[in-house]
Design a protein around this motif. Sequence first.
Motif, PDB file in Angstrom:
ATOM      1  N   LYS A  97     -10.462   5.741   5.372  1.00 42.97           N
ATOM      2  CA  LYS A  97     -10.615   6.276   6.713  1.00 42.97           C
ATOM      3  C   LYS A  97      -9.279   6.381   7.434  1.00 42.97           C
ATOM      4  CE  LYS A  97     -13.385   6.067  10.913  1.00 42.97           C
ATOM      5  NZ  LYS A  97     -14.452   5.398  11.666  1.00 42.97           N
ATOM      6  N   ASN A  98      -9.072   7.526   8.078  1.00 45.35           N
ATOM      7  CA  ASN A  98      -7.865   7.838   8.845  1.00 45.35           C
ATOM      8  C   ASN A  98      -6.648   8.103   7.977  1.00 45.35           C
ATOM      9  OD1 ASN A  98      -8.958   7.838  11.494  1.00 45.35           O
ATOM     10  ND2 ASN A  98      -8.915   5.608  11.516  1.00 45.35           N
ATOM     11  N   SER A  99      -6.846   8.161   6.662  1.00 45.86           N
ATOM     12  CA  SER A  99      -5.757   8.629   5.804  1.00 45.86           C
ATOM     13  C   SER A  99      -5.580  10.124   6.044  1.00 45.86           C
ATOM     14  CB  SER A  99      -6.087   8.379   4.330  1.00 45.86           C
ATOM     15  OG  SER A  99      -7.230   9.125   3.939  1.00 45.86           O
ATOM     16  N   ILE A 100      -4.444  10.670   5.604  1.00 42.87           N
ATOM     17  CA  ILE A 100      -4.203  12.095   5.831  1.00 42.87           C
ATOM     18  C   ILE A 100      -5.281  12.963   5.182  1.00 42.87           C
ATOM     19  CG2 ILE A 100      -2.622  14.006   5.338  1.00 42.87           C
ATOM     20  CD1 ILE A 100      -0.311  12.152   5.912  1.00 42.87           C
ATOM     21  N   PRO A 101      -5.702  12.699   3.901  1.00 45.35           N
ATOM     22  CA  PRO A 101      -6.801  13.499   3.333  1.00 45.35           C
ATOM     23  C   PRO A 101      -8.091  13.383   4.140  1.00 45.35           C
ATOM     24  CG  PRO A 101      -5.649  12.324   1.598  1.00 45.35           C
ATOM     25  CD  PRO A 101      -5.129  11.777   2.894  1.00 45.35           C
ATOM     26  N   ASN A 102      -8.379  12.175   4.661  1.00 45.95           N
ATOM     27  CA  ASN A 102      -9.596  11.969   5.437  1.00 45.95           C
ATOM     28  C   ASN A 102      -9.542  12.736   6.756  1.00 45.95           C
ATOM     29  OD1 ASN A 102     -11.067   9.621   7.530  1.00 45.95           O
ATOM     30  ND2 ASN A 102     -12.224  10.460   5.828  1.00 45.95           N
TER      31      ASN A 102
ATOM     32  N   ALA B  65     -11.241  17.088  10.035  1.00 46.98           N
ATOM     33  CA  ALA B  65     -10.814  18.026  11.068  1.00 46.98           C
ATOM     34  C   ALA B  65     -11.159  19.460  10.699  1.00 46.98           C
ATOM     35  CB  ALA B  65      -9.315  17.897  11.311  1.00 46.98           C
ATOM     36  N   MET B  66     -10.990  19.821   9.439  1.00 49.48           N
ATOM     37  CA  MET B  66     -11.305  21.186   9.022  1.00 49.48           C
ATOM     38  C   MET B  66     -12.809  21.440   9.061  1.00 49.48           C
ATOM     39  SD  MET B  66      -8.388  22.536   8.711  1.00 49.48           S
ATOM     40  CE  MET B  66      -8.779  24.146   8.023  1.00 49.48           C
TER      41      MET B  66
ATOM     42  N   GLN C 107     -17.843  11.364  12.814  1.00 53.73           N
ATOM     43  CA  GLN C 107     -18.957  11.386  11.876  1.00 53.73           C
ATOM     44  C   GLN C 107     -18.535  11.967  10.537  1.00 53.73           C
ATOM     45  OE1 GLN C 107     -19.221  11.961  15.097  1.00 53.73           O
ATOM     46  NE2 GLN C 107     -20.644  10.325  15.622  1.00 53.73           N
ATOM     47  N   PHE C 108     -17.718  13.007  10.569  1.00 50.25           N
ATOM     48  CA  PHE C 108     -17.250  13.596   9.317  1.00 50.25           C
ATOM     49  C   PHE C 108     -16.260  12.680   8.599  1.00 50.25           C
ATOM     50  CE2 PHE C 108     -18.555  17.868  11.078  1.00 50.25           C
ATOM     51  CZ  PHE C 108     -19.542  18.076  10.131  1.00 50.25           C
ATOM     52  N   LYS C 109     -15.479  11.920   9.363  1.00 47.62           N
ATOM     53  CA  LYS C 109     -14.602  10.935   8.729  1.00 47.62           C
ATOM     54  C   LYS C 109     -15.433   9.942   7.929  1.00 47.62           C
ATOM     55  CE  LYS C 109     -10.705  10.830  12.004  1.00 47.62           C
ATOM     56  NZ  LYS C 109      -9.980   9.976  12.971  1.00 47.62           N
ATOM     57  N   GLU C 110     -16.492   9.425   8.545  1.00 46.87           N
ATOM     58  CA  GLU C 110     -17.365   8.470   7.869  1.00 46.87           C
ATOM     59  C   GLU C 110     -18.042   9.102   6.656  1.00 46.87           C
ATOM     60  OE1 GLU C 110     -17.571   5.371   8.402  1.00 46.87           O
ATOM     61  OE2 GLU C 110     -16.654   5.126  10.382  1.00 46.87           O
TER      62      GLU C 110
END
Length: 300
Positions: A202-207, A212-213, A189-192
């Motif tokens: 989406k799913n890039s390292i910054p994302n 995750a944090m 949900q936070f990725k979105e």
Amino acid sequence: MSKPTGSVITPLPKPLIFASSGIGGCLGWCIVHPCNTLAVRANLSSMQGKVFSFGGMVKESGLMSLYDGLGAGIWRQVFYATTRFGLFETFRDQLHEIRGKTDFASRVGVGALSGGIAAYVSCPCEVAVVRLSNDSQLPVNERRNYKGVLDTAQRIIKEEGVSAFWRGSTPFVQRAMMVGVFQVATLDQFKELYVEKFNQKKNSIPNVFCAAMTSGFLYSIATMPLEAAKNRMASQMPDKDTGKLPYKGTLQTIRAVTAKEGFFSLYNGYLPYYARCGGHTVSMFVIVQLMRDAYQERQH
């Protein structure tokens, strides 16, 4: 997780799923182990009647003492990360075959189940991590002076019995189940959210880092009391007068600590614990994704 571009996506073999999870967990732990050491020491300092300070720790034990117990931490990830994430994907896929869908509820249930199993399997290593990480901070006459992972294991068996490896297993399993639920419930949900609000890929390292944090912030708040109970139960010694252990269960430990030291003493060491939670999620998922992407690329 992202998938490589191409007309056909090669299904990942089960051994690769388990192996990549374990390797990612071990490499990620090497990065965040100092944060775990700080969290354990800060959390247990009040049990010893001390006020923890980073400067005092460095002066007493040296900066490299932050890596005390690293070997046990890596062994823990061999069992914990391999089992937790390997079983999660295995159970999720099998449940999908039975139900014909993978919805939010099934992910939460599978996340809790796989987390609990992994925690119980890896509990002996967790006990070793807690003891090795904090031993140098104990009063000299109370130190166990373990020499390493094998020495710790041999002495626990000899001096306390095999059952001592599972002291703190209940809060450890409860914490792991909550982490599984919170990660499943919030990470995607936070990725979105960051994709929609900040135009991240989406799913890039910054994302992955931001999601995750943020997810780690929520579940670290929720699980810190269980982490504190686990630390105390894993490191406790019998009372000198009665010969009995002071902490016997999760709720009893939390109540005893709250009554004696105040509720917020359960959150001693929260900032390094949060850094460990979020940091390990980021580093592990990135490493796992790189390995799995490399495998997929070799198949095309």
